[in-house]
Design a protein around this motif. Structure first.
Motif, PDB file in Angstrom:
ATOM      1  N   SER A 217      21.224   7.409   0.372  1.00 17.72           N
ATOM      2  CA  SER A 217      21.070   6.700   1.640  1.00 17.72           C
ATOM      3  C   SER A 217      19.617   7.300   2.153  1.00 17.72           C
ATOM      4  O   SER A 217      18.844   6.414   2.865  1.00 17.72           O
ATOM      5  N   ASP A 218      19.552   8.455   1.993  1.00 16.17           N
ATOM      6  CA  ASP A 218      18.316   9.161   2.795  1.00 16.17           C
ATOM      7  C   ASP A 218      16.947   8.253   2.096  1.00 16.17           C
ATOM      8  O   ASP A 218      16.003   7.964   2.535  1.00 16.17           O
ATOM      9  N   GLU A 222      14.254   5.995   3.829  1.00 17.78           N
ATOM     10  CA  GLU A 222      12.785   6.328   3.769  1.00 17.78           C
ATOM     11  C   GLU A 222      12.059   5.132   3.344  1.00 17.78           C
ATOM     12  O   GLU A 222      11.063   4.438   3.722  1.00 17.78           O
ATOM     13  N   HIS A 223      12.825   4.329   2.085  1.00 20.43           N
ATOM     14  CA  HIS A 223      12.110   3.088   1.638  1.00 20.43           C
ATOM     15  C   HIS A 223      12.083   1.845   2.605  1.00 20.43           C
ATOM     16  O   HIS A 223      10.932   1.371   2.810  1.00 20.43           O
ATOM     17  N   ASN A 224      13.136   1.988   3.360  1.00 21.09           N
ATOM     18  CA  ASN A 224      13.227   1.061   4.747  1.00 21.09           C
ATOM     19  C   ASN A 224      11.872   1.486   5.693  1.00 21.09           C
ATOM     20  O   ASN A 224      11.350   0.351   6.098  1.00 21.09           O
ATOM     21  N   ARG A 225      12.048   2.473   5.906  1.00 17.60           N
ATOM     22  CA  ARG A 225      10.765   3.052   7.014  1.00 17.60           C
ATOM     23  C   ARG A 225       9.455   2.695   6.405  1.00 17.60           C
ATOM     24  O   ARG A 225       8.554   1.983   7.190  1.00 17.60           O
ATOM     25  N   GLN A 226       9.168   2.645   5.036  1.00 19.81           N
ATOM     26  CA  GLN A 226       8.017   2.350   4.600  1.00 19.81           C
ATOM     27  C   GLN A 226       7.775   0.585   4.471  1.00 19.81           C
ATOM     28  O   GLN A 226       6.601   0.238   4.767  1.00 19.81           O
ATOM     29  N   LEU A 227       8.989  -0.143   4.335  1.00 14.13           N
ATOM     30  CA  LEU A 227       8.847  -1.471   4.604  1.00 14.13           C
ATOM     31  C   LEU A 227       8.291  -1.956   5.870  1.00 14.13           C
ATOM     32  O   LEU A 227       7.446  -2.618   5.984  1.00 14.13           O
TER      33      LEU A 227
END
Lengths: 352, 183
Positions: A217-218, A222-227
């Motif tokens: 999940s973390d 982080e991947h979502n934040r980059q997106l």
């Protein structure tokens, strides 16, 4: 040329490596043109009729993963079938061009032009927090121009790009100036430009793995934040719109695609009648031309969103304007297009 | 100059191709053009229509609700499009199969018996070019040299030997069109 044919020819000229699709009215001329033209003999471009839209979009996933310029096209019901694949493409950050020549819905609906897939295109459509750059051509010329632009943006940001057209723009013929032929990328160029692409492991680097799955999940957050950071960059840099007669306008029409063409005529007629009407045409629907709307919101008596839908883009206009001016909607549905008389009548209602 | 035209008839009468030849001829004359077909279920066996716009200026909407000229080739299209001609505009029709002739008094009405003429000439396939000739007689917005180039551009090379026949039909259409009073 027809809009669909111009887009197909522009795909060959853009140095596209592969087109995968499945026929559906009103966009079937795209694959029909490509099949007849046999670009394999011109540029080496692959054209393949897949067994379904789901297969098409997954072939796009595969081709894009290999760093190729690949695309598909369909119309509304077919694009709905592709949503899972589009979400995966967005999650795996794969560049591609997807063309939707929109017809009336919901369901199988009609084969006549509509703009009722706006939400689906700019709000995700598939699952998860993602965006696609969405370009809305309003002429045969833009059908041709937006293919290469779409690929450029797709690779610049590693993002799926949606060309959101409609049945009228796809079927109509106008003059078009075709772009010059771009070469397809060589394997070497792909390795240099797209170091993430799965083109075979070389001794000097690790395996490239393309996936949208991450169970931690973390890491996923982080991947979502980059997106989201990427989408913010796109909002800052890639807004496209066109305005006419907005400077002194009392009312500004907001419209894209076929609706914008009809609105152009409505503006011409209204100006002859002494009504100060303008037109603001979003060319990119995501990112949305927010700053331009805010600029005019405090000057005008109101905005009128003209759409071939029950009112979708109007919601985004209201979000941006935050009550600073009146925002009305006029739309036709089910394959009917608004007329200039209807638009002008709604403008008059808005003024009074 | 802006000329907004609707051509409407049965699928198979060559409505769309007539519009296409007119549009390509307009391009040859350096005009802005747009060609917007009906592509709906009506094309598959019913009525077909196409909106053609020729102009010296940028063309805004390709979709219109009123026209300078309506070219009407069957009764269903008459019922639908007679009322869409702008006041002072022009209605051209072929009387073949027409049961209710046009009645508008605020437009000019022209009749061309192209279907009969095509039968007499034994050239059923150039029916639409006879009609186009009639239109060009009334509205000479594209010259015949450019029509020739338009035919070359819009017909596939394997049909180029038929261009002379098409041009003959256009000339004949110019001869047989005549103005009529409203019914």
């Amino acid at each position: 040329m027809k809009g669909n044919e111009a887009l197909a020819e522009a795909a060959i000229l853009a140095g596209c490596d592969g087109y995968f699709g499945y026929p559906i009215t009103p966009q079937s001329e795209i694959m029909e043109y490509l099949m007849a033209e046999q670009p394999m003999h011109r540029t080496g471009m692959v054209v393949l009729q897949a067994e379904s839209e789901i297969a098409s979009i997954n072939m796009v996933y595969g081709g894009a993963g290999a760093g190729k310029r690949v695309m598909t096209s369909s119309s509304s019901p077919g694009i709905s079938l592709m949503q899972e694949g589009i979400s995966y493409l967005a999650g795996a950050e794969l560049p591609c061009v997807i063309v939707n020549v929109v017809r009336g819905g919901p369901g199988l609906g009609t084969i006549q032009p509509a703009q009722s897939d706006y939400f689906q295109s700019v709000k995700g459509g598939g699952h998860g927090d993602y965006k696609m750059i969405t370009l809305a051509p309003f002429s045969v010329q833009e059908m041709a121009d937006f293919v290469a632009l779409g690929f450029d943006l797709a690779f610049k940001y590693r993002i799926p790009v949606m060309i959101l057209s409609d049945g009228a723009i796809g079927q109509m013929m106008e003059k078009v100036v075709l772009p010059v032929q771009r070469p397809r990328w060589t394997e070497q160029e792909i390795r240099e430009m797209s170091p993430w692409a799965t083109v075979g492991r070389t001794k000097d680097r690790h395996n490239n793995i393309i996936t949208s799955l991450n169970l931690k999940s973390d890491v996923q957050e982080e991947h979502n934040r980059q997106l989201q950071a990427k989408y913010k960059t796109i909002i800052e840099n890639e807004v496209r719109y066109e305005e006419s007669y907005c400077e002194d306008a009392e009312v500004i029409l907001i419209a894209y695609g076929t609706s914008a063409r009809i609105c152009q005529k409505a503006v011409d007629i209204a100006r002859h009648q002494g009504i100060k009407l303008g037109l603001l045409r979003p060319i990119s629907l995501f990112p949305f031309p927010e700053a331009a709307l805010i600029k005019y919101a405090e000057k005008v008596k109101g905005f009128l969103s003209v759409e071939m839908s029950a009112g979708q883009m109007v919601e985004d206009i209201r979000l941006v304007v935050e009550g600073k001016t009146k925002v009305a909607h006029y739309g036709r549905m089910g394959g009917i297009v608004p007329t200039t008389d209807e638009i002008i009548e709604n403008v008059k209602n808005l003024i009074n | 100059m802006t000329e907004e035209i609707i051509i409407a008839g049965f699928g198979g009468q060559g409505v769309l191709s007539m519009g296409k030849i007119l549009a390509y001829s307009g391009i040859m004359q350096d005009l802005e053009v747009s060609w917007m077909p009906s592509y709906g279920p009506e094309m598959r066996g019913g009525t077909a229509n196409v909106t053609v716009i020729l102009s010296n200026e940028r063309i805004s909407s390709p979709i219109l609700s009123q026209f300078d000229t309506a070219i009407i080739l069957n009764q269903q299209s008459m019922d639908k499009f007679e009322e869409t001609v702008k006041p002072g505009g022009i209605l051209i029709y072929d009387s073949n199969g027409i049961t209710h002739h046009p009645t508008r008094k605020d437009i000019q009405i022209f009749r061309i018996d192209a279907n009969d003429e095509a039968g007499k000439l034994g050239l059923k396939k150039v029916f639409n070019m006879i009609v186009l000739g009639g239109f060009l007689k009334i509205k000479p917005i594209v010259n015949l040299d450019n029509i020739h180039k338009g035919l070359e551009k819009s017909l596939p090379a394997r049909y180029h030997h038929l261009i002379a026949e098409n041009e003959k039909a256009i000339t004949r259409g110019m001869e047989i069109i005549y103005q009529v009073d409203p019914a």
